[in-house]
Design a protein around this motif. Structure first.
Motif, mmCIF file in Angstrom:
data_model
loop_
_atom_site.group_PDB
_atom_site.id
_atom_site.type_symbol
_atom_site.label_atom_id
_atom_site.label_comp_id
_atom_site.label_asym_id
_atom_site.label_seq_id
_atom_site.Cartn_x
_atom_site.Cartn_y
_atom_site.Cartn_z
ATOM 1 N N VAL A 117 59.926 43.401 49.717
ATOM 2 C CA VAL A 117 59.469 43.988 47.347
ATOM 3 C C VAL A 117 58.589 45.398 47.664
ATOM 4 O O VAL A 117 58.385 45.992 48.432
ATOM 5 C CB VAL A 117 59.331 42.906 47.295
ATOM 6 C CG1 VAL A 117 59.377 43.413 45.605
ATOM 7 C CG2 VAL A 117 60.349 41.250 47.523
ATOM 8 N N THR B 99 67.047 47.185 45.139
ATOM 9 C CA THR B 99 65.786 46.630 45.618
ATOM 10 C C THR B 99 64.527 46.739 44.289
ATOM 11 O O THR B 99 63.840 46.412 44.387
ATOM 12 C CB THR B 99 64.734 48.232 45.819
ATOM 13 O OG1 THR B 99 65.294 49.238 45.411
ATOM 14 C CG2 THR B 99 65.622 48.630 48.202
ATOM 15 N N VAL B 100 64.366 47.352 43.581
ATOM 16 C CA VAL B 100 64.365 46.750 41.745
ATOM 17 C C VAL B 100 64.803 45.937 40.927
ATOM 18 O O VAL B 100 63.654 45.149 40.883
ATOM 19 C CB VAL B 100 64.898 48.725 41.476
ATOM 20 C CG1 VAL B 100 64.009 48.126 39.689
ATOM 21 C CG2 VAL B 100 65.053 49.544 41.197
ATOM 22 N N ARG C 208 57.146 55.314 49.353
ATOM 23 C CA ARG C 208 57.318 53.586 48.162
ATOM 24 C C ARG C 208 57.770 52.510 50.010
ATOM 25 O O ARG C 208 57.471 51.989 50.208
ATOM 26 C CB ARG C 208 59.100 52.673 48.076
ATOM 27 C CG ARG C 208 59.402 54.234 46.826
ATOM 28 C CD ARG C 208 60.792 53.695 45.986
ATOM 29 N NE ARG C 208 60.596 52.279 46.212
ATOM 30 C CZ ARG C 208 62.205 52.403 44.921
ATOM 31 N NH1 ARG C 208 63.115 53.444 45.915
ATOM 32 N NH2 ARG C 208 62.190 50.883 44.830
ATOM 33 N N GLN D 141 62.580 43.224 43.051
ATOM 34 C CA GLN D 141 61.571 42.851 41.990
ATOM 35 C C GLN D 141 61.527 42.425 40.601
ATOM 36 O O GLN D 141 60.133 41.913 40.094
ATOM 37 C CB GLN D 141 60.671 44.698 41.715
ATOM 38 C CG GLN D 141 60.513 45.081 42.483
ATOM 39 C CD GLN D 141 60.348 47.453 42.720
ATOM 40 O OE1 GLN D 141 60.617 47.376 40.868
ATOM 41 N NE2 GLN D 141 59.959 47.505 43.241
ATOM 42 N N ARG E 295 61.359 45.814 32.496
ATOM 43 C CA ARG E 295 60.030 45.265 32.733
ATOM 44 C C ARG E 295 59.900 45.408 30.802
ATOM 45 O O ARG E 295 59.248 44.235 30.394
ATOM 46 C CB ARG E 295 59.089 46.109 33.678
ATOM 47 C CG ARG E 295 59.108 46.012 34.521
ATOM 48 C CD ARG E 295 58.380 47.756 36.325
ATOM 49 N NE ARG E 295 58.594 47.161 37.196
ATOM 50 C CZ ARG E 295 58.585 46.027 38.258
ATOM 51 N NH1 ARG E 295 57.774 45.112 37.354
ATOM 52 N NH2 ARG E 295 58.862 46.216 39.336
ATOM 53 N N THR F 33 57.069 48.437 46.326
ATOM 54 C CA THR F 33 56.979 49.021 45.164
ATOM 55 C C THR F 33 57.567 50.037 44.488
ATOM 56 O O THR F 33 58.587 51.413 45.189
ATOM 57 C CB THR F 33 55.413 49.224 45.365
ATOM 58 O OG1 THR F 33 55.594 50.066 46.444
ATOM 59 C CG2 THR F 33 54.724 47.744 45.726
ATOM 60 N N ASP G 77 61.702 38.698 41.424
ATOM 61 C CA ASP G 77 59.848 38.241 41.895
ATOM 62 C C ASP G 77 59.117 38.235 40.817
ATOM 63 O O ASP G 77 57.997 36.855 40.184
ATOM 64 C CB ASP G 77 59.601 39.684 42.724
ATOM 65 C CG ASP G 77 59.372 39.375 43.865
ATOM 66 O OD1 ASP G 77 60.666 38.140 43.947
ATOM 67 O OD2 ASP G 77 58.967 39.701 44.951
#
Ligand SMILES: Nc1ncnc2c1ncn2[C@@H]1O[C@H](COP(=O)(O)OP(=O)(O)OP(=O)(O)O)[C@@H](O)[C@H]1O
Ligand SMILES: Nc1ncnc2c1ncn2[C@@H]1O[C@H](COP(=O)(O)OP(=O)(O)OP(=O)(O)O)[C@@H](O)[C@H]1O
Ligand code: SF4
Ligand code: SF4
Ligand SMILES: [Mg+2]
Ligand SMILES: [Mg+2]
Lengths: 337, 302, 324
Positions: free
Chosen positions: A285, C189-190, A305, C193, C163, A287, C196
């Motif tokens: 993952v 990819t976001v 990243r 996140q 978020r 960030t 998760d």
């Protein structure tokens, strides 16, 4: 598998060669006296495209995929570099010389409805390229060809007088494909052609594109952010990040053994529709978010990243290295990670 | 599987004989417009007024410039045929109101048509090409906007005399500015739409893109604005007439009639009321139609 | 009746009046949610996924009406007056949407938008509310939350905004969180996140979650139970394993087969469900899926299959199982 492994056409000359292509948009600076700053949407892209081949262009939103596609078709004037179509550079050639080339270069868009003029019947929409490039054809001949193409892309020919808003998204995309195909072009840039469609319709459209490709020996540039679809339709895949190529490889290598940290993260982030596998797979993952393209990081653009970033990454821009016959990677440490 | 193959067979047999007619957005809009009672009523009233204006000479034994010496400035009277009465020159007011309608409506329609042709073309070109061309073209519009146009028109009238043709041109020349701005704004947002880009990618010429793709798609707001321009032009013409700069006697317009009526408002109210009612009715009708069109052309707003 | 379900929906139907006739967006939907559980709702665009939850939150468009029953714990909440609904909405039950910008006020600072709820519903002081808002932003992984809380929505990136939305939804410790395609507009990819984060939060808060999505991959990774919608009706329900490894309804089967997979080299062409999604304004008599179904029988075109349970909370609406 046989039909999908990259066509053995590498011995042929590429129909499209892109060298160091750059598109920089001038962004007005803040304040009345500030200078324009360049937004480097595409910053030095190189690749070749062979007849009958599909090149996938993947990356996150804003990484320059659409800009690249449009710059290749000269819908946006590139700021630098070359786009050689059939061996001849077409960057900056006069409008007059570009027009006849356009019959071989077509584009399909993401939003199926928005890419059709709501005031025209679909017959008029599909006929437009014919009317433009082959005005010598008679009305009846045009209509016959339009109907034939409609049937070919899976539309009922008697729908010829209907309007776009009377069709569903998937059907509108078929209309868009019919318009792109009617002149039997050599290259179609597909800008996220299935992203706006339902899963059950995506497969129909992808199959249609593949059939047409085989039938007409088409080359496709398939822009998408969905790596699963790309795995299915593309022979080679180019991964973009902030306008830079991170990795360029043939399909099997990139999914079996991605070499760039970004490619690895991208692939691992795609959810797999299988509960066992999805819940137990190893995840990388990333960030943080994409940095602003107005002030990209120094050195390697991915370093903010990247889980493997080291000092060298902040100072030196990685060059694209050929790691195998079919795989190129832009990372200082592709050997060690 | 039966059901499916049956259906396809059905569709194919239909296809062999007939192409299915599409429902264009215009037709949808028309259907919605005809559901709007106020707009339909207004169209009927306007239709009647127009019809009356066209067949005016057949409706009355009097001509618009014929002086009936027996009845000078007399009130409405059914027996002698002057149903709206007569004016200070003994001319039949009913016929004059209808002849006034001819002039007023004609000025409204023609001046609006002039503004439409100039405004749409100008705005579409400016918006479509954008950049420097747009800046220069729109700066020019801004400059014209800032001129005191009413004053300009009055000057023209004074210099060249009262000329109905001049009125058309002058009013059209004022009204196209707003039209151009509206069209330019619409075009700017259209320009980024994918179907325009698709036309580009195919190699369709700019000229054809403007006329085939841009203009038909900006026509919605243009039509709405047009229905609101017509009454504005009629009013402006009335205002000019009120100032004594309108059409030449014995020809007349509603503005002229109202201005004459206003002078004798105490003695002969009818001379003001009849033309005023016609004018007001027409203005209302155009506004209702404009509202109806706006709703009909913007389906999101159902 | 006492159950430990937090939310029980029975016979929920939602209709819209339009100038071109009535749209039956949701038809006779039944389901329930237990504490700490994640329910996935999947289906084609326009199949009624969003409208179910807008109905029960009392957020339907003006031309829509709902009938049936929705109980929050034991309290009937369908068609409540909005004054009464506000005691539950946003407090015990929150919803997050695909496009965060539609639910964030662009003219107000995040701090203001977050503390408002707490001050109003929890009677907190401004200072305490701000502290809690910052703690919550911190929890959802916004770096520098103490400073960022004073920024405006447009100053955040897409992922950050989502978020913020999640943080706002969780402010009052809701028992039900409804997420309507929360990651569809985000990059993979976001999205990873955010997924998760949702997984983590669920462990911490034990919130019952509804995940509306069209991405079967998201469902596979996150959900316990799944409800598949087609043409305004539920066509199949079951645990995530049931649905993925032993689906009964032809639509579910087709959907799973047509999903491109990143972990597999593909065959020659993709499996595709033929035909177009149904038009809710004139659904065919009988099964809504008949025109696209590979198993269609005569009966399917005249009679509508009802959702039939077969043990362990599984149900499917199809005649195929009946064997004619
Ligand atoms: N006409 C323009 N003027 C200025 N900047 C632009 C213009 N077009 C694109 N950009 C910028 O260039 C960058 C690349 O945009 P592009 O549309 O190519 O991205 P993309 O990869 O296609 O993204 P998406 O997946 O969202 O479609 C973005 O940062 C975008 O904001
Ligand atoms: N205000 C309204 N008036 C009329 N019909 C409506 C209205 N709102 C929604 N609908 C219809 O209700 C149906 C269900 O819509 P819903 O938003 O629940 O779909 P969805 O399953 O969430 O789809 P998506 O995946 O596209 O979000 C759609 O066919 C839509 O056209
Ligand atoms: S060059 Fe450095 S920052 Fe860039 S991808 Fe490789 S390790 Fe990461
Ligand atoms: S009821 Fe018939 S048409 Fe519907 S899904 Fe089952 S088999 Fe297919
Ligand atoms: Mg794009
Ligand atoms: Mg929805």
């Amino acid at each position: 598998m046989t039909a999908m492994t990259a066509p053995d056409k590498r011995d042929n000359a590429p129909i499209l060669s892109v060298r160091d292509l750059k598109v920089h948009f001038p962004i007005p600076g803040k304040g009345p006296f500030a200078k324009d700053r360049p937004l480097k949407a595409v910053d030095g892209v190189n690749f070749d495209l062979f007849p009958g081949e599909t090149l996938g262009v993947v990356g996150e939103s804003g990484c320059g995929k659409s800009t690249l596609g449009r710059a290749i078709l000269q819908l946006i004037a590139p700021s630098g570099g070359q786009v050689a179509w059939l061996g001849k550079d077409i960057v900056g050639i006069p409008h007059r010389d570009m027009q006849p080339l356009r019959r071989d270069l077509q584009i399909i868009f993401q939003d199926p409805l928005a890419s059709l003029n709501p005031r025209m019947t679909i017959g008029e929409i599909i006929a437009e390229p014919l009317v433009t490039h082959k005005p010598e054809l008679g009305k009846d001949e045009i209509k016959t060809r339009v109907k034939r193409m409609m049937a070919r892309v899976g539309l009922l020919p008697q729908m010829i007088n209907r309007y776009p808003h009377e069709f569903s998204g998937g059907q509108c995309q078929r209309i868009g494909i019919a318009r792109a195909m009617i002149l039997e072009p050599k290259l179609i840039v597909c800008d996220e052609p299935v992203s706006a469609l339902d899963v059950s319709i995506q497969a129909q459209i992808v199959n249609l594109l593949q059939e047409l490709q085989r039938e007409f020996d088409l080359s496709l540039i398939f822009i998408s952010h969905d790596l699963s679809i790309v795995r299915h339709i593309c022979h080679r895949i180019m991964v973009l990040y902030l306008g830079n190529v991170m990795e360029l490889a043939d399909r099997d290598s990139i999914y079996a053994a991605p070499r760039h940290p970004y490619t690895k993260a991208l692939i691992s982030a795609v959810p797999i529709p299988d509960p066992e596998i999805e819940r137990n797979k190893e995840r990388i993952v990333l960030t943080g978010d994409l940095p602003s393209p107005l002030s990209p990081p120094s050195g390697c653009v991915f370093r903010t990243r990247c889980p493997f970033a080291q000092e060298k990454c902040a100072t030196d821009v990685p060059t694209i290295d050929r790691v195998s016959e079919t795989q190129e990677v832009a990372c200082h440490f592709h050997d060690s990670i | 599987m039966m059901n499916k193959s049956e259906k396809t067979a059905l569709l194919q047999s239909a296809g062999a004989t007939k192409e299915i007619e599409g429902r264009s957005l215009w037709r949808d809009a028309r259907i919605r417009l005809f559901r709007n009672k106020a707009a339909v009523g207004s169209m009927i009233i306007l239709g009647i007024i127009t019809l009356l204006a066209i067949i005016a000479p057949l409706l009355s034994p009097y001509a618009y410039d014929q002086i009936d010496w027996g009845y000078i400035q007399e009130g409405p009277n059914w027996e002698n045929g002057h149903i709206f009465g007569t004016d200070g020159n003994g001319r039949d007011l009913f016929v004059r109101v209808l002849y006034g309608a001819r002039v007023s409506l004609a000025v409204g329609l023609l001046a609006t048509a002039v503004s439409l042709i100039i405004g749409v073309t100008y705005g579409a070109i400016a918006g479509y090409f954008g950049g420097k061309i747009d800046s220069i073209m729109m700066r020019f519009v801004d400059v014209l906007y800032s001129l005191p146009f009413m004053f300009f028109v009055i000057m023209l009238m004074v210099v060249f005399g009262r000329n109905i043709f001049l009125i058309f041109v002058a009013l059209g020349a004022v009204e196209w500015l707003t039209m151009a701005r509206i069209v330019r704004g619409q075009t700017l947002s259209l320009r980024r739409r994918e179907f325009i880009e698709a036309a580009h990618a195919t190699g369709v010429s700019n000229f054809k893109i403007i006329f085939r793709h841009v203009i038909p798609n900006v026509l919605g707001p243009v039509i709405v604005y047009m229905t609101l321009t017509i009454p504005q032009v009629i009013l402006t013409e009335s205002f000019l007439s009120f100032l004594g700069l309108g059409v030449q006697e014995p020809l007349t317009s509603w503005g002229v009639l109202i201005s004459e009526g206003a002078k004798v408002i105490e003695a002969s109210t009818w001379m003001l009321i009849y033309p005023a009612v016609f004018l007001a009715l027409t203005l209302f009708c155009f506004n209702f139609i404009g509202d109806g069109l706006r709703d009909a052309l913007d389906p999101k707003d159902r | 009746m006492t159950t430990n379900h937090i939310l029980t929906v029975e016979n929920l139907s939602t209709r819209f009046q339009t100038p071109d006739g009535e749209v039956e967006a949701v038809n006779n939907v039944n389901f329930h949610i237990d504490p700490g559980e994640t329910l996935g709702v999947v289906g084609e665009s326009g199949s009624g996924k969003t409208q179910i939850f807008l109905s029960l939150m009392g957020l339907l468009a003006k031309n829509g009406t709902s009938t049936g029953s929705v109980r929050y714990k034991d309290k009937e909440i369908l068609n409540l007056r909005s004054r009464d609904l506000n005691k539950i909405r946003g407090v015990s039950m929150s919803m997050i949407f695909q496009d965060p910008m539609t639910s964030l006020n662009p003219f107000l600072k995040i701090s203001r938008q977050m503390t408002e709820v707490l001050v109003e519903h929890r009677g907190m002081s401004e200072a305490d509310a701000l502290k809690r808002a910052i703690a919550m932003l911190d929890r959802v992984g916004i770096p520098g939350a103490a400073q960022r809380v004073h920024m405006y929505p447009h100053e955040f990136s897409g992922g950050m905004r989502q978020r913020v939305m999640i943080a706002m939804a969780l402010l009052c410790d809701p028992e039900v969180l409804i997420a309507d395609e929360p990651t569809t507009a985000l990059d993979v990819t976001v999205q990873a996140q955010i997924l998760d984060l949702l997984r983590d939060l669920q462990k911490d808060f034990n919130t019952a979650t509804v995940m509306i999505t069209h991405d079967l991959g998201v469902v596979a990774g996150l959900c316990d139970r799944v409800m598949v919608m087609y043409g305004g009706r539920v066509v199949e329900t079951g645990t995530v394993r049931d649905i993925f490894y032993d689906s009964h309804h032809p639509y579910t089967e087709g959907l799973l087969k047509s999903m491109p997979r990143i972990d597999r080299a593909n065959e020659d062409s993709m499996f595709a469900i033929p035909g177009q999604p149904p038009n809710l304004q004139n659904l065919p008599t009988g099964c809504a899926y008949q025109e696209r179904c590979g198993y269609v029988m005569d009966r399917c075109c005249v009679e509508r299959p009802l959702l039939k349970g077969f043990g362990d909370g599984r149900a499917s609406a199809c005649f195929r199982e009946d064997g004619q």
